[in-house]
Design an enzyme around this catalytic site. Structure first.
Site, PDB file in Angstrom:
ATOM      1  N   CYS A 293     -82.674   6.646 -58.651  1.00  0.00           N
ATOM      2  CA  CYS A 293     -81.395   7.365 -58.680  1.00  0.00           C
ATOM      3  C   CYS A 293     -80.797   7.204 -60.076  1.00  0.00           C
ATOM      4  O   CYS A 293     -80.803   6.098 -60.629  1.00  0.00           O
ATOM      5  CB  CYS A 293     -80.452   6.785 -57.635  1.00  0.00           C
ATOM      6  SG  CYS A 293     -78.852   7.608 -57.573  1.00  0.00           S
TER       7      CYS A 293
ATOM      8  N   HIS B 103     -81.556  12.618 -50.153  1.00  0.00           N
ATOM      9  CA  HIS B 103     -81.018  11.666 -51.141  1.00  0.00           C
ATOM     10  C   HIS B 103     -79.726  12.200 -51.751  1.00  0.00           C
ATOM     11  O   HIS B 103     -78.713  11.492 -51.822  1.00  0.00           O
ATOM     12  CB  HIS B 103     -82.073  11.415 -52.228  1.00  0.00           C
ATOM     13  CG  HIS B 103     -81.598  10.531 -53.335  1.00  0.00           C
ATOM     14  ND1 HIS B 103     -82.092   9.274 -53.559  1.00  0.00           N
ATOM     15  CD2 HIS B 103     -80.643  10.736 -54.295  1.00  0.00           C
ATOM     16  CE1 HIS B 103     -81.463   8.731 -54.596  1.00  0.00           C
ATOM     17  NE2 HIS B 103     -80.583   9.600 -55.060  1.00  0.00           N
ATOM     18  N   GLU B 104     -79.760  13.481 -52.187  1.00  0.00           N
ATOM     19  CA  GLU B 104     -78.579  14.049 -52.849  1.00  0.00           C
ATOM     20  C   GLU B 104     -77.404  14.172 -51.888  1.00  0.00           C
ATOM     21  O   GLU B 104     -76.256  13.897 -52.245  1.00  0.00           O
ATOM     22  CB  GLU B 104     -78.909  15.402 -53.483  1.00  0.00           C
ATOM     23  CG  GLU B 104     -79.972  15.361 -54.577  1.00  0.00           C
ATOM     24  CD  GLU B 104     -79.765  14.271 -55.604  1.00  0.00           C
ATOM     25  OE1 GLU B 104     -78.605  13.892 -55.873  1.00  0.00           O
ATOM     26  OE2 GLU B 104     -80.773  13.751 -56.120  1.00  0.00           O
TER      27      GLU B 104
ATOM     28  N   HIS C 278     -75.292  11.160 -51.257  1.00  0.00           N
ATOM     29  CA  HIS C 278     -74.244  10.885 -52.248  1.00  0.00           C
ATOM     30  C   HIS C 278     -72.889  11.464 -51.816  1.00  0.00           C
ATOM     31  O   HIS C 278     -71.837  10.936 -52.169  1.00  0.00           O
ATOM     32  CB  HIS C 278     -74.618  11.491 -53.609  1.00  0.00           C
ATOM     33  CG  HIS C 278     -75.584  10.670 -54.413  1.00  0.00           C
ATOM     34  ND1 HIS C 278     -75.281   9.422 -54.893  1.00  0.00           N
ATOM     35  CD2 HIS C 278     -76.845  10.938 -54.833  1.00  0.00           C
ATOM     36  CE1 HIS C 278     -76.321   8.951 -55.592  1.00  0.00           C
ATOM     37  NE2 HIS C 278     -77.290   9.852 -55.558  1.00  0.00           N
TER      38      HIS C 278
HETATM   39 NI    NI Z   1     -79.113   9.582 -56.579  1.00  0.00          NI
END
Ligand code: NI
Length: 167
Positions: A92, A134-135, A138
């Site tokens: 990341c 993953h995104e 966030h």
């Molecule tokens: Ni990330």
């Protein structure tokens, strides 16, 4: 990691195609390309909106991954399409120098909107599905280390021979 904005719940975008939104997206795309990232979420540039960008033809960070189409995804909704979980390496841009093995849904449907408000609806799998998860994490204040189950598979890129790619 450590910046409080990365732990917060991002807000939905209410109005599309505004000058501010397009400027944010341009900034995010430039940052992602500069850092050879596979994706980037708005909270990573200090903006608490539900906007992610991702995609690459080939990335030195993940040399074995197939290409993922360049996408701007706003107000995303993710739905797993099977029970199947896949473990895979992630890094990341907000956690530089580290990699870890993270479980993700293998098959995923995602919906949302492009910068002009046009709907997006895709069913994907594998690394494409991983990047989206993953995104979108966030946007809910979740960084990948929080999802790691086996802490022996979390560490510095230089110390992890199996993790492939430079950060
Ligand atoms: Ni990330």
């Amino acid at each position: 990691m450590g910046d409080a904005r990365l732990w917060q719940q991002a807000r939905p975008v209410g109005t599309f195609a505004t000058r501010e939104l397009l400027a944010l997206i341009a900034d995010m795309q430039e940052t992602m390309l500069d850092l050879n990232g596979a994706g980037l979420a708005a909270p990573q540039v200090g903006v608490g909106l539900r906007v992610v960008v991702f995609g690459f033809e080939h990335t030195p960070r993940y040399p074995e991954a197939g290409g993922v189409p360049y996408t701007v995804l706003i107000n995303p909704v993710l739905t797993p399409l099977s029970e199947e979980i896949e473990e895979g390496w992630e890094g990341c841009l907000s956690v530089p120098g580290l990699r870890g093995v993270v479980p993700r849904w293998r098959h995923l449907r995602y919906t949302g909107f492009d910068p002009l408000g046009k709907p997006i609806d895709r069913s994907v799998e594998g690394f494409h599905a991983r990047v989206v998860q993953h995104e979108c994490d966030h946007l809910d204040g979740i960084l990948y280390p929080a999802r790691i189950r086996d802490m022996t598979k979390f560490g510095f890129v230089d110390e992890l021979p199996g993790s492939a790619g430079a950060d």
